[in-house]
Design a protein around this motif. Structure first.
Motif, mmCIF file in Angstrom:
data_model
loop_
_atom_site.group_PDB
_atom_site.id
_atom_site.type_symbol
_atom_site.label_atom_id
_atom_site.label_comp_id
_atom_site.label_asym_id
_atom_site.label_seq_id
_atom_site.Cartn_x
_atom_site.Cartn_y
_atom_site.Cartn_z
ATOM 1 N N TYR A 1 2.287 -0.523 2.340
ATOM 2 C CA TYR A 1 1.969 -0.906 0.958
ATOM 3 C C TYR A 1 0.700 -0.208 0.479
ATOM 4 O O TYR A 1 0.658 0.354 -0.623
ATOM 5 C CB TYR A 1 1.817 -2.427 0.877
ATOM 6 C CG TYR A 1 1.162 -2.926 -0.391
ATOM 7 C CD1 TYR A 1 1.923 -3.200 -1.526
ATOM 8 C CD2 TYR A 1 -0.213 -3.133 -0.460
ATOM 9 C CE1 TYR A 1 1.330 -3.658 -2.699
ATOM 10 C CE2 TYR A 1 -0.815 -3.590 -1.623
ATOM 11 C CZ TYR A 1 -0.047 -3.852 -2.733
ATOM 12 O OH TYR A 1 -0.650 -4.299 -3.884
ATOM 13 N N ALA A 2 -0.360 -0.248 1.309
ATOM 14 C CA ALA A 2 -1.645 0.337 0.915
ATOM 15 C C ALA A 2 -1.545 1.843 0.734
ATOM 16 O O ALA A 2 -2.083 2.406 -0.229
ATOM 17 C CB ALA A 2 -2.709 -0.003 1.961
ATOM 18 N N TYR B 1 3.254 -11.597 -4.320
ATOM 19 C CA TYR B 1 2.534 -10.769 -3.358
ATOM 20 C C TYR B 1 1.761 -11.638 -2.360
ATOM 21 O O TYR B 1 1.819 -11.427 -1.148
ATOM 22 C CB TYR B 1 1.569 -9.825 -4.080
ATOM 23 C CG TYR B 1 0.647 -9.084 -3.138
ATOM 24 C CD1 TYR B 1 1.093 -7.942 -2.478
ATOM 25 C CD2 TYR B 1 -0.654 -9.521 -2.899
ATOM 26 C CE1 TYR B 1 0.260 -7.260 -1.594
ATOM 27 C CE2 TYR B 1 -1.483 -8.853 -2.024
ATOM 28 C CZ TYR B 1 -1.029 -7.725 -1.376
ATOM 29 O OH TYR B 1 -1.852 -7.067 -0.497
ATOM 30 N N ALA C 1 -8.088 -0.722 -2.877
ATOM 31 C CA ALA C 1 -6.933 -0.694 -1.977
ATOM 32 C C ALA C 1 -7.302 -0.089 -0.623
ATOM 33 O O ALA C 1 -6.844 -0.553 0.432
ATOM 34 C CB ALA C 1 -5.794 0.096 -2.619
ATOM 35 N N LEU D 1 0.426 2.608 -2.403
ATOM 36 C CA LEU D 1 -0.358 2.257 -3.587
ATOM 37 C C LEU D 1 -1.413 3.313 -3.894
ATOM 38 O O LEU D 1 -1.606 3.692 -5.057
ATOM 39 C CB LEU D 1 -1.024 0.895 -3.380
ATOM 40 C CG LEU D 1 -1.916 0.401 -4.516
ATOM 41 C CD1 LEU D 1 -1.139 0.346 -5.828
ATOM 42 C CD2 LEU D 1 -2.501 -0.963 -4.184
ATOM 43 N N ALA E 1 4.267 -2.194 -4.094
ATOM 44 C CA ALA E 1 3.141 -1.369 -4.536
ATOM 45 C C ALA E 1 3.344 -0.926 -5.989
ATOM 46 O O ALA E 1 2.402 -0.888 -6.786
ATOM 47 C CB ALA E 1 2.983 -0.149 -3.632
ATOM 48 N N GLY F 1 0.854 -3.837 -7.230
ATOM 49 C CA GLY F 1 -0.215 -2.861 -7.005
ATOM 50 C C GLY F 1 -0.579 -2.087 -8.262
ATOM 51 O O GLY F 1 -1.759 -1.927 -8.584
ATOM 52 N N SER G 1 7.992 -2.932 0.633
ATOM 53 C CA SER G 1 6.556 -2.676 0.491
ATOM 54 C C SER G 1 6.298 -1.584 -0.539
ATOM 55 O O SER G 1 5.326 -1.651 -1.297
ATOM 56 C CB SER G 1 5.947 -2.294 1.854
ATOM 57 O OG SER G 1 6.378 -1.020 2.278
#
Length: 398
Positions: free
Chosen positions: A257-258, A230, A142, A261, A312, A316, A308
């Protein structure tokens, strides 16, 4: 004897994992524009954009078998060399034919590294720590997916495409350097038979090429269904917002999102080893459905950011849970094949997501784009209901 989850070898594998993910992720947002800049048509641009994943999908079964028959070091080295050659091809390319060849080489290298690194990592972990360990592994993936595109776009805007591709080449070379210092080379797992140690083989006594691990196929289907919304969002969120003239800053969606996650995977890493698969499946289905509903009704940045966050918690989290479950379903000697089977499902989701998104965008009212995608979550539940007992039985027998 307990193995330290943060041993030197594991840290080096995680470092190499970051670099193997960063190299192609840096190239991905730039490659279609670069192909256009050297004279390619729109059709070739789209073909080049999806070619690496297509090659990876085709090559993963072979990479999975190689990961179980050769040392993980050797297959990872082959993959890293291929990725380096591909990056050099991008840098030197003067026409689209060279770019196409480089994308094929990149796909082969990416398939080798993605299957091998995960298998290598899982084999270094004790069984009771596979969930949390693979959660940390997924966090490095990620991180690469979040950092590399930002670096690539920033370097491209200041210095141009080829300079950005030089950074991707540095990442690929860094993989080669990092794995040289790993002591555990990930040699093929051996088993005891009648007091003798021998390489694992089929009943015939001869190595047998398998394309997929049948026990892992339900997991592959489930991650495919989570990946479709996604990847459809990844490909069409900008267009979706523009068509409806929504007052949102789309560029904030995937960094958010990242970040979420990474926080979730680090926070929940110990629970990956304690809670049953069905708990994560149910909670992630709810999260992904909420994300889709929020995107369907999106009217401002707050709704987009909440979507988002829930995405995740959906795709995610399930990407890590499904991967660690695939490892547990397979015997240690077949984790390469299990990992490649998992990635086949993921690749199918990454391929079908944009295709389904394109069909919906061109064939239905844009307001129905996300409501139609909600069908994927009930389907994931159906897959578990059909195969759940078999999955549970396989896990308990490990």
């Amino acid at each position: 004897m307990k193995r330290n989850i943060y041993s030197k070898d594991i840290i080096l594998v995680l470092t190499a994992t970051f670099f193997y993910m960063s190299s192609p992720m840096l190239v991905t947002p730039l490659i279609t524009g670069f192909t256009e800049s050297i004279g390619a048509s729109a059709a070739v641009m789209g073909f080049v954009g999806g070619l690496m994943n297509l090659c990876s999908l085709i090559c993963r079964p072979l990479a999975g078998n190689l990961a179980d028959r050769l040392s993980k070091y050797r297959v990872s080295l082959i993959g890293a060399v291929f990725m380096s050659i591909a990056c050099a091809g991008y840098i030197l390319a003067l026409n689209e034919a060279v770019v196409v060849a480089a994308r094929i080489i990149n796909g082969i290298g990416f398939a080798c590294c993605s299957v091998c690194m995960a298998t290598w990592m899982s084999n270094m972990l004790p069984k009771e720590k596979i969930g949390s360990g693979m959660g940390v592994y997924g966090t490095m993936n990620a991180l690469g997916m979040a950092v590399a595109p930002a670096i690539g776009v920033s370097v491209y805007q200041r210095f141009g495409y080829r300079t950005a591709f030089c950074i991707a080449l540095v990442f690929s070379i860094a993989i080669i350097i990092a794995i040289q210092f790993i002591k555990d080379k990930g040699n093929p797992v051996q088993k005891e038979t009648a007091g003798n140690t021998e390489l694992v083989k089929e009943n015939s006594g001869k190595p047998h090429l398998q394309l997929v691990d049948v026990k892992v196929l339900p997991i592959a289907f489930i991650i495919m269904l989570f990946a479709i919304p996604y990847c459809a969002t990844q490909s069409f969120l900008v267009t979706y917002a523009e068509v409806q003239d929504l007052p949102v800053t789309v560029s904030m969606f995937f960094p958010t999102y990242a970040i979420v996650l990474i926080i979730l995977r680090l926070t929940l890493r110990n629970l990956f080893d304690k809670l049953p698969f069905r708990v994560f499946l149910l909670s992630s289905c709810i999260c992904e459905l909420l994300a889709i509903v929020l995107l369907a009704g999106m009217r401002n940045n707050i709704m987009m950011m909440m979507a988002s966050v829930f995405l995740a918690g959906g795709y995610g989290i399930m990407s890590s849970v499904c991967q660690s479950t695939a490892m547990l379903l397979a015997g240690k000697e077949k984790r390469g094949l299990a990992n490649s089977t998992y990635y086949i499902g993921l690749d199918l989701g990454m391929t079908l997501g944009p295709m389904i998104g394109g069909a919906l965008y061109g064939g239905v009212d844009i307001r129905l784009f996300y409501p139609v995608l909600t069908v994927t979550m009930p389907l994931a539940g159906v897959v578990y209901l059909v195969f759940g007992k078999r999955l549970k039985g396989s896990l308990l027998s490990m």
